[in-house]
Scaffold this motif. Structure first.
Motif, mmCIF file in Angstrom:
data_model
loop_
_atom_site.group_PDB
_atom_site.id
_atom_site.type_symbol
_atom_site.label_atom_id
_atom_site.label_comp_id
_atom_site.label_asym_id
_atom_site.label_seq_id
_atom_site.Cartn_x
_atom_site.Cartn_y
_atom_site.Cartn_z
ATOM 1 N N MET A 178 0.824 -1.203 0.000
ATOM 2 C CA MET A 178 0.000 0.000 0.000
ATOM 3 C C MET A 178 0.863 1.260 0.000
ATOM 4 O O MET A 178 0.585 2.219 -0.728
ATOM 5 C CB MET A 178 -0.941 0.012 1.214
ATOM 6 N N GLU A 179 1.920 1.255 0.795
ATOM 7 C CA GLU A 179 2.802 2.423 0.877
ATOM 8 C C GLU A 179 3.515 2.687 -0.448
ATOM 9 O O GLU A 179 3.563 3.826 -0.917
ATOM 10 C CB GLU A 179 3.823 2.244 2.005
ATOM 11 N N VAL A 180 4.077 1.636 -1.049
ATOM 12 C CA VAL A 180 4.804 1.790 -2.314
ATOM 13 C C VAL A 180 3.849 2.270 -3.415
ATOM 14 O O VAL A 180 4.176 3.186 -4.174
ATOM 15 C CB VAL A 180 5.503 0.472 -2.728
ATOM 16 N N LEU A 181 2.678 1.672 -3.487
ATOM 17 C CA LEU A 181 1.716 2.082 -4.512
ATOM 18 C C LEU A 181 1.261 3.525 -4.306
ATOM 19 O O LEU A 181 1.199 4.306 -5.265
ATOM 20 C CB LEU A 181 0.510 1.148 -4.539
ATOM 21 N N SER A 182 0.951 3.894 -3.079
ATOM 22 C CA SER A 182 0.498 5.263 -2.803
ATOM 23 C C SER A 182 1.557 6.285 -3.209
ATOM 24 O O SER A 182 1.242 7.302 -3.845
ATOM 25 C CB SER A 182 0.153 5.424 -1.320
ATOM 26 N N LYS A 183 2.793 6.011 -2.866
ATOM 27 C CA LYS A 183 3.895 6.923 -3.212
ATOM 28 C C LYS A 183 4.083 6.989 -4.734
ATOM 29 O O LYS A 183 4.211 8.069 -5.314
ATOM 30 C CB LYS A 183 5.186 6.448 -2.542
ATOM 31 N N THR A 184 4.076 5.844 -5.380
ATOM 32 C CA THR A 184 4.291 5.777 -6.831
ATOM 33 C C THR A 184 3.174 6.472 -7.596
ATOM 34 O O THR A 184 3.429 7.194 -8.571
ATOM 35 C CB THR A 184 4.416 4.312 -7.281
ATOM 36 N N ALA A 216 -8.940 4.076 -26.540
ATOM 37 C CA ALA A 216 -7.520 4.456 -26.568
ATOM 38 C C ALA A 216 -7.087 5.015 -25.215
ATOM 39 O O ALA A 216 -6.001 4.697 -24.714
ATOM 40 C CB ALA A 216 -7.272 5.476 -27.676
ATOM 41 N N THR A 217 -7.943 5.813 -24.607
ATOM 42 C CA THR A 217 -7.638 6.380 -23.291
ATOM 43 C C THR A 217 -7.572 5.292 -22.233
ATOM 44 O O THR A 217 -6.681 5.292 -21.381
ATOM 45 C CB THR A 217 -8.691 7.441 -22.912
ATOM 46 N N MET A 218 -8.507 4.341 -22.301
ATOM 47 C CA MET A 218 -8.503 3.245 -21.328
ATOM 48 C C MET A 218 -7.222 2.427 -21.421
ATOM 49 O O MET A 218 -6.634 2.053 -20.405
ATOM 50 C CB MET A 218 -9.712 2.336 -21.554
ATOM 51 N N VAL A 219 -6.769 2.151 -22.631
ATOM 52 C CA VAL A 219 -5.552 1.361 -22.817
ATOM 53 C C VAL A 219 -4.335 2.151 -22.318
ATOM 54 O O VAL A 219 -3.463 1.591 -21.659
ATOM 55 C CB VAL A 219 -5.388 0.933 -24.289
ATOM 56 N N LYS A 220 -4.302 3.432 -22.607
ATOM 57 C CA LYS A 220 -3.189 4.261 -22.129
ATOM 58 C C LYS A 220 -3.149 4.285 -20.600
ATOM 59 O O LYS A 220 -2.089 4.110 -19.994
ATOM 60 C CB LYS A 220 -3.308 5.677 -22.686
ATOM 61 N N ALA A 221 -4.301 4.484 -19.973
ATOM 62 C CA ALA A 221 -4.373 4.489 -18.514
ATOM 63 C C ALA A 221 -3.960 3.140 -17.944
ATOM 64 O O ALA A 221 -3.225 3.062 -16.955
ATOM 65 C CB ALA A 221 -5.786 4.857 -18.062
ATOM 66 N N TYR A 222 -4.400 2.069 -18.574
ATOM 67 C CA TYR A 222 -4.031 0.712 -18.144
ATOM 68 C C TYR A 222 -2.513 0.530 -18.207
ATOM 69 O O TYR A 222 -1.893 0.029 -17.255
ATOM 70 C CB TYR A 222 -4.729 -0.315 -19.029
ATOM 71 N N ASN A 223 -1.903 0.941 -19.312
ATOM 72 C CA ASN A 223 -0.449 0.788 -19.463
ATOM 73 C C ASN A 223 0.311 1.581 -18.411
ATOM 74 O O ASN A 223 1.310 1.095 -17.867
ATOM 75 C CB ASN A 223 -0.016 1.194 -20.872
ATOM 76 N N GLU A 224 -0.156 2.773 -18.094
ATOM 77 C CA GLU A 224 0.491 3.571 -17.046
ATOM 78 C C GLU A 224 0.324 2.926 -15.679
ATOM 79 O O GLU A 224 1.250 2.913 -14.870
ATOM 80 C CB GLU A 224 -0.071 4.990 -17.056
ATOM 81 N N THR A 225 -0.849 2.370 -15.437
ATOM 82 C CA THR A 225 -1.085 1.681 -14.167
ATOM 83 C C THR A 225 -0.196 0.447 -14.049
ATOM 84 O O THR A 225 0.381 0.181 -12.985
ATOM 85 C CB THR A 225 -2.578 1.283 -14.049
ATOM 86 N N GLU A 226 -0.065 -0.288 -15.137
ATOM 87 C CA GLU A 226 0.802 -1.467 -15.120
ATOM 88 C C GLU A 226 2.251 -1.092 -14.814
ATOM 89 O O GLU A 226 2.950 -1.809 -14.097
ATOM 90 C CB GLU A 226 0.726 -2.211 -16.459
ATOM 91 N N GLU A 227 2.688 0.046 -15.343
ATOM 92 C CA GLU A 227 4.050 0.518 -15.060
ATOM 93 C C GLU A 227 4.220 0.780 -13.561
ATOM 94 O O GLU A 227 5.236 0.420 -12.973
ATOM 95 C CB GLU A 227 4.321 1.802 -15.854
ATOM 96 N N MET A 228 3.215 1.373 -12.931
ATOM 97 C CA MET A 228 3.283 1.611 -11.495
ATOM 98 C C MET A 228 3.297 0.299 -10.719
ATOM 99 O O MET A 228 4.009 0.160 -9.720
ATOM 100 C CB MET A 228 2.102 2.477 -11.050
ATOM 101 N N LEU A 229 2.524 -0.670 -11.181
ATOM 102 C CA LEU A 229 2.429 -1.946 -10.475
ATOM 103 C C LEU A 229 3.706 -2.765 -10.567
ATOM 104 O O LEU A 229 3.969 -3.605 -9.706
ATOM 105 C CB LEU A 229 1.244 -2.752 -11.013
ATOM 106 N N ARG A 230 4.505 -2.533 -11.596
ATOM 107 C CA ARG A 230 5.755 -3.296 -11.744
ATOM 108 C C ARG A 230 6.664 -3.168 -10.522
ATOM 109 O O ARG A 230 7.499 -4.032 -10.281
ATOM 110 C CB ARG A 230 6.518 -2.839 -12.992
ATOM 111 N N LEU A 231 6.498 -2.097 -9.778
ATOM 112 C CA LEU A 231 7.326 -1.886 -8.587
ATOM 113 C C LEU A 231 6.960 -2.808 -7.433
ATOM 114 O O LEU A 231 7.751 -2.979 -6.502
ATOM 115 C CB LEU A 231 7.222 -0.423 -8.127
#
Length: 157
Positions: free
Chosen positions: A44-50, A139-154
Motif C-alpha cells: 500500500m505504501e509503495v503504490l500510494s507513493k508511486t 484508446a484512453t482506457m488502454v493508455k491508462a491501463y499501461n500507465e497503471t501497469e508501469e506503477m504496479l511493476r514496482l
C-alpha cells in the motif's frame, strides 16, 4: 450503436463470469492478479507513493476489511485504491458520446492478503473492455491501463 456495445459487453461479462466459475481459466480475461513482492502495508505504501509521483491522484481508498468488521464479518486485509489521472478522465468525460463509460472511472487497484499469507494486487483487464467500447475512450482506457501497469511493476513479482 452504443447500446449494442453495452449489450455485447454485458453478454461477454456474463459468459466470462460463468466460464470462469467452471474452469478458473477464463476469469483471467476480465481480472488480472499478481502476487506482491511485499507485505500488505508496504505494498500500500509503495503504490500510494508511486501513484503520486506519476502525477495520478488517489481519490479514495476503500478499507473493505474495516467495512466487513462493522457488519460483524471477519475477512483478511483488503483495500481498493481508486486512482485517477485527471487528463485521461477529462478525455472521456468531456465528450458526450463517452460519458456512458463513466462507471469505469476511476481506475481501481485492489490490494489484499489471502489465506496463504501472501499479498496480491488485482485490477480490471481494461484492454479487454476497451475493444468493446471503441474510439477515443478505448484508446484512453488502454493508455491508462499501461500507465497503471508501469506503477504496479514496482510491487508485483
Amino acid at each position: 450503436m452504443k447500446i449494442s456495445y453495452l449489450l455485447s459487453f454485458l453478454l461477454a461479462l456474463t459468459v466470462i463470469s460463468v466460464s470462469g466459475q467452471q474452469t478458473g481459466i477464463e476469469k483471467q480475461a476480465v481480472m488480472i492478479e499478481n502476487q506482491s513482492s511485499f507485505g500488505f502495508t508496504e505494498t500500500m505504501e509503495v503504490l500510494s507513493k508511486t501513484i503520486a509521483e506519476k502525477g495520478w491522484k488517489i481519490t479514495t481508498i476503500h478499507d473493505l476489511q474495516e467495512t466487513m468488521k462493522k457488519n460483524g464479518k471477519e475477512v483478511l486485509p483488503v483495500k481498493v485504491i481508486e486512482l485517477c489521472n485527471p487528463a485521461h478522465a477529462f478525455g472521456i468525460l468531456s465528450k458526450d458520446e463517452y460519458r456512458d463509460v463513466s462507471p469505469m472511472l476511476p481506475c481501481r487497484i485492489s490490494v489484499y492478503e489471502k489465506s496463504d499469507g501472501n499479498t496480491y494486487v488485482s485490477r480490471m483487464n481494461a484492454p479487454a473492455f476497451a475493444a468493446m467500447i471503441g474510439g477515443d475512450a478505448a484508446a484512453t482506457m488502454v493508455k491508462a491501463y499501461n500507465e497503471t501497469e508501469e506503477m504496479l511493476r514496482l510491487v508485483i513479482q
